[in-house]
Scaffold this motif. Structure first.
Motif, PDB file in Angstrom:
ATOM      1  N   ALA A  27       0.768  -1.326   0.146  1.00 25.19           N
ATOM      2  CA  ALA A  27       0.001  -0.044  -0.071  1.00 25.19           C
ATOM      3  C   ALA A  27       0.792   1.094  -0.039  1.00 25.19           C
ATOM      4  CB  ALA A  27      -0.891   0.079   1.167  1.00 25.19           C
ATOM      5  N   VAL A  30       2.398   1.716  -3.470  1.00 28.12           N
ATOM      6  CA  VAL A  30       1.224   2.279  -4.107  1.00 28.12           C
ATOM      7  C   VAL A  30       1.127   3.669  -4.329  1.00 28.12           C
ATOM      8  CG1 VAL A  30      -1.340   1.996  -5.011  1.00 28.12           C
ATOM      9  CG2 VAL A  30       0.162  -0.033  -4.850  1.00 28.12           C
ATOM     10  N   VAL A  33       3.719   5.794  -5.659  1.00 28.59           N
ATOM     11  CA  VAL A  33       3.518   5.729  -7.134  1.00 28.59           C
ATOM     12  C   VAL A  33       2.481   6.753  -7.562  1.00 28.59           C
ATOM     13  CG1 VAL A  33       3.079   4.239  -9.239  1.00 28.59           C
ATOM     14  CG2 VAL A  33       4.751   3.490  -7.565  1.00 28.59           C
ATOM     15  N   LEU A  34       1.306   6.566  -6.780  1.00 29.81           N
ATOM     16  CA  LEU A  34       0.313   7.292  -7.235  1.00 29.81           C
ATOM     17  C   LEU A  34       0.428   8.670  -6.920  1.00 29.81           C
ATOM     18  CD1 LEU A  34      -2.948   5.253  -6.426  1.00 29.81           C
ATOM     19  CD2 LEU A  34      -2.044   5.584  -8.461  1.00 29.81           C
ATOM     20  N   ARG A  35       1.056   9.178  -5.889  1.00 28.34           N
ATOM     21  CA  ARG A  35       1.547  10.412  -5.483  1.00 28.34           C
ATOM     22  C   ARG A  35       2.415  11.045  -6.662  1.00 28.34           C
ATOM     23  NH1 ARG A  35       4.073  10.873   0.046  1.00 28.34           N
ATOM     24  NH2 ARG A  35       5.944  10.780  -1.318  1.00 28.34           N
ATOM     25  N   ARG A 161      -7.908   8.232  -5.037  1.00 28.16           N
ATOM     26  CA  ARG A 161      -7.320   7.142  -4.495  1.00 28.16           C
ATOM     27  C   ARG A 161      -5.931   7.358  -3.744  1.00 28.16           C
ATOM     28  NH1 ARG A 161      -6.257   4.638 -10.614  1.00 28.16           N
ATOM     29  NH2 ARG A 161      -7.151   6.695 -11.115  1.00 28.16           N
ATOM     30  N   LEU A 165      -5.960   6.053   0.104  1.00 25.76           N
ATOM     31  CA  LEU A 165      -4.821   5.264   0.676  1.00 25.76           C
ATOM     32  C   LEU A 165      -4.071   6.101   1.859  1.00 25.76           C
ATOM     33  CD1 LEU A 165      -3.024   4.248  -2.550  1.00 25.76           C
ATOM     34  CD2 LEU A 165      -3.359   2.543  -0.929  1.00 25.76           C
ATOM     35  N   ILE A 169      -6.717   3.366   4.016  1.00 19.61           N
ATOM     36  CA  ILE A 169      -6.298   2.012   3.848  1.00 19.61           C
ATOM     37  C   ILE A 169      -5.001   1.849   4.699  1.00 19.61           C
ATOM     38  CG2 ILE A 169      -5.151   0.345   2.546  1.00 19.61           C
ATOM     39  CD1 ILE A 169      -7.052   1.467   0.131  1.00 19.61           C
TER      40      ILE A 169
END
Lengths: 209, 138
Positions: A27, A30, A33-35, A161, A165, A169
């Protein structure tokens, strides 16, 4: 915050703890990466926005000379001038395609420049060149604005998302791990005190004997 | 609970897979692209990405004779385990092209770029560069 019922549903086993730890690592990866993707998307969004403003300014500068020249040609050649030009000048074609910016698909247009025009009309060449520049700028503006809208939508969903997270999450997994650790510690303490108690009882029995 | 957990793992792994859906299925040489009426490539998600002919001409001008060997799009790698905002361009020709466009110094077959440079590069070569995120590390 994590509901207690959710925490109570976890089986207090070492396997579960290992799985939770792995999930937390995943998590976090991810999230990172998403940031970064979000940062890239925001930069692209700002670049497209800047470009669209620039193109709009360019169109505003180009539109008046084209209009003036068109009006002048209308005065010189008469009302049917545009039909005449349409028949004699090579056509400008465009192809509707797609462009992908960091996984965001946006519509794009490829403009094919017209071939060399053999016909000679006074004032037409400049008008054609100016009109071509204007059309190009309008298409560029359309592309940039389409990209701005598509990127905006993607930024919104990516942000959701990233926030899910960051605020739900990852804290939930961390708390579940903490809860399991506390349970294991408690078990260990219980075990220790039980052993001590058994030892005391055995010692007492020995003394009595 | 374990089913929920598995779903979460599946979702997280799916996110990592989808993050690179914009990477090309097959890259093309610059001269090949210049010869096409509409220069395009197919991406991993099946969509089509069209190159800006102006950018292709610019790259050809920048690289001169070596331009034909350049494969496009130029891939810029981002590794999350590295420093934040730290990108790498690999390959001698790619490095040369990027360093000439950005007017920066190159060292060997690798070029390290930071976020402001990436913004500048994407502004100049928007369609002919792409960012690859490598979650697995180098």
């Amino acid at each position: 915050m994590v509901a207690l019922s959710q925490l109570q549903r976890i089986r207090p086993t070492k396997i579960e703890l290992i799985r939770l730890r792995r999930q937390l690592v995943l998590a976090m990866k991810v999230h990172k990466v998403l940031r970064e993707r979000l940062t890239i998307l925001v930069n692209e969004f700002l670049a497209q926005l800047r470009e669209s403003i620039e193109k709009r300014r360019k169109i505003n500068e180009l539109i008046l000379p084209v209009y003036n020249r068109g009006a002048g040609l209308l005065g010189v050649y008469g009302e049917n001038v545009y039909q005449l030009f349409h028949r004699t000048t090579p056509t400008l074609t465009s192809v509707l395609t797609t462009e992908n910016i960091m996984g965001v698909s946006t519509r794009s247009i490829v403009l094919r420049a017209p071939g060399e025009d053999k016909a000679v009309y006074a004032g037409l060449k400049d008008f054609q060149a100016q009109a071509y520049e204007l059309l190009k700028a309008i298409i560029e503006l359309g592309k940039a604005e389409e990209a701005v809208l598509a990127l905006g939508r993607e930024i919104k969903s990516t942000k959701r998302r990233v926030n899910a997270l960051n605020y739900i999450i990852i804290p939930r997994l961390s708390q579940q791990i903490r809860m399991l650790r506390m349970k294991f510690d408690e078990r260990e303490r219980e075990e220790k005190s039980r052993l001590k108690r058994v030892k005391n009882i055995l010692e007492k029995r020995k003394k009595l004997e | 609970m374990s089913e929920d957990q598995d779903a979460l793992t599946r979702y997280l792994e799916g996110e990592l897979r989808l993050v690179n859906k914009h990477v090309p299925y097959k890259r093309k040489k610059l001269c090949e692209l210049l010869g096409e009426s509409i220069p395009y490539i197919v991406l991993r998600d099946g969509s089509i990405h069209v190159f800006d002919p102006e950018e292709l001409k610019r790259l050809k001008q920048v690289l001169g004779d070596k331009a034909c060997d350049l494969t496009l799009p130029i891939i810029i790698e981002y590794v999350p385990s590295d420093q934040e905002g730290f990108y790498v361009v690999n390959g001698a020709l790619e490095v040369e092209a990027v360093s000439k466009v950005l007017e920066c110094e190159e060292k060997g077959g690798q070029l390290i770029l930071y976020r402001p440079q990436i913004i500048e590069l994407r502004r100049k070569l928007r369609t002919s560069t792409t960012i690859l995120i490598k979650p697995g590390g180098r």
